[in-house]
Write a protein that holds these residues in place. Sequence first.
Motif, PDB file in Angstrom:
ATOM      1  N   ARG A  66      38.720  34.736  28.956  1.00  0.00           N
ATOM      2  CA  ARG A  66      39.663  34.795  30.079  1.00  0.00           C
ATOM      3  C   ARG A  66      38.939  35.125  31.378  1.00  0.00           C
ATOM      4  N   GLU A  67      37.964  36.034  31.307  1.00  0.00           N
ATOM      5  CA  GLU A  67      37.201  36.379  32.504  1.00  0.00           C
ATOM      6  C   GLU A  67      36.386  35.188  32.987  1.00  0.00           C
ATOM      7  N   GLU A  91      37.119  31.997  32.526  1.00  0.00           N
ATOM      8  CA  GLU A  91      38.044  31.035  33.124  1.00  0.00           C
ATOM      9  C   GLU A  91      38.431  31.457  34.537  1.00  0.00           C
ATOM     10  N   ASN A  92      38.711  32.741  34.734  1.00  0.00           N
ATOM     11  CA  ASN A  92      39.066  33.216  36.073  1.00  0.00           C
ATOM     12  C   ASN A  92      37.910  33.032  37.049  1.00  0.00           C
ATOM     13  N   ARG A 134      37.733  29.342  38.068  1.00  0.00           N
ATOM     14  CA  ARG A 134      38.798  29.024  39.029  1.00  0.00           C
ATOM     15  C   ARG A 134      38.452  29.551  40.424  1.00  0.00           C
ATOM     16  N   ARG A 135      37.883  30.742  40.457  1.00  0.00           N
ATOM     17  CA  ARG A 135      37.502  31.331  41.732  1.00  0.00           C
ATOM     18  C   ARG A 135      36.401  30.507  42.403  1.00  0.00           C
ATOM     19  N   SER A 168      35.706  43.458  38.678  1.00  0.00           N
ATOM     20  CA  SER A 168      36.848  42.650  38.249  1.00  0.00           C
ATOM     21  C   SER A 168      37.816  43.499  37.451  1.00  0.00           C
TER      22      SER A 168
END
Length: 479
Positions: A356-357, A359-360, A363-364, A387
């Motif tokens: 999940r980290e 993926e974030n 996206r960033r 984060s």
Amino acid sequence: MPTGTILVADDDAAIRTVLNQALSRAGYTVRLTSNASTLWRWVSSGDGDLVITDVVMPDENIFDVLPRMKKMRPDLPVLVMSAQNTFMTAIKASEKGAYEYLPKPFDLKELTSIVQRALEEPKRRPAVELDDAGEGMPLVGRSPAMQEIYRVLARLMQTDLTVMINGESGTGKELVARALHDYGKRRNGPFVAINMAAIPRDLIEAELFGHEKGAFTGAQNRSSGRFEQADGGTLFLDEIGDMPMEAQTRLLRVLQQGEYTTVGGRTPIKTDVRIVAATNKDLRHLINQGLFREDLYFRLNVVPIRLPPLRERVEDIPDLVRHFFAIVEKEGLPAKQVDQSALNLLRRYRWPGNVRELENLVRRLAALYPQDVISENLLEHELSQPSVSSMEEETAETVNLGGSVERYLAGYFDTFGDALPPPGLYHRILREVEYPLISAALAATRGNQIKAAELLGVNRNTLRKKIRDLDIQVMRSTR
């Protein structure tokens, strides 16, 4: 001594040689070919007791041949090998009728053991054909850890066995649950998910089993529960370790007897759901603490699946990065890629927030930076920023604050010189420590007070009182 004829089909001469030597030493007769047409001729003539074949052959894909083989000789075990080590390859192998799927490179000892088992055990039921509805990848990764998960999932697709998924936050537990549903025999039924940690404990039973009109204050109408909504499909019980004991007792009855009653109801209701549970906690530890029923644990833990954290499968990071960049590109963000030095940095990072980290982060990068190629220097800047995931890790672990606290107190007393501070020092210092600590926990959990209380190790009501007394502003959770 093992006996039987093994038909081996692979266009790689080295693999044919290795398999011929290993299987011949084990006592089998081996026939070798480099194409699918010869293999089909042998099978259709009744030759061979077991087949070992690659997927991509020079003349035909084995997945196009396999259904014909199984129709003609349903009792013939077929072992499928592939260097295309994806979740969909494992699923297709299972659904097309393969006895077993082995990713390349494979372990020879494991392969000969599978061959022996396949020839000795009773013939398996024919597989159920799965509609090939596209190449969407619900799970990504080619690491040995993920390959084993793919193989387990492929075996479970046509069963209703209860599954317990264990893994750290962000490892993709719901993705695995959805894959079990979307590619299993219940795929035409509903998939219903409920997160135990996100629902007030006194409402969980009503959420799960529904309630009758007037069952409790505010129950103005009858409401269906998640079991009713999931009938004929799959019910995903996320964060099962947060389920209160009363609800655990009712859930155990459902698993034992296949029926339940609504809150305030008296008539038993039959249910037909597949249960998939998930947790990031050690349920054995909760059992020892008296917080989780041992009999329920055994009912749920029929097939355990452990999802590895990202730091244990860093070889999957390049595939995951490409996968997430492809997703955000479809969503309208510009196409990007990561250079080799940046990938090496991603492999070295610890990933407390797991997939999940990552993926974030992707996206960033896609949204905030104009560069088409992401460099190591840019990533170093991003990964150095605190984060939510790193805050969760730092708060959850034991942090040695002794030195900084001593320095703070020494400086505090120095401001008063030879005099003493005014009375009430304990509560003033406690307030100054509590405010940032609770604020950090709430920030790490995005305002989820239940998770923040668990993170801090305090009662939820105690946390709420502290928030009120300290006048802490709580951010609304967006999860």
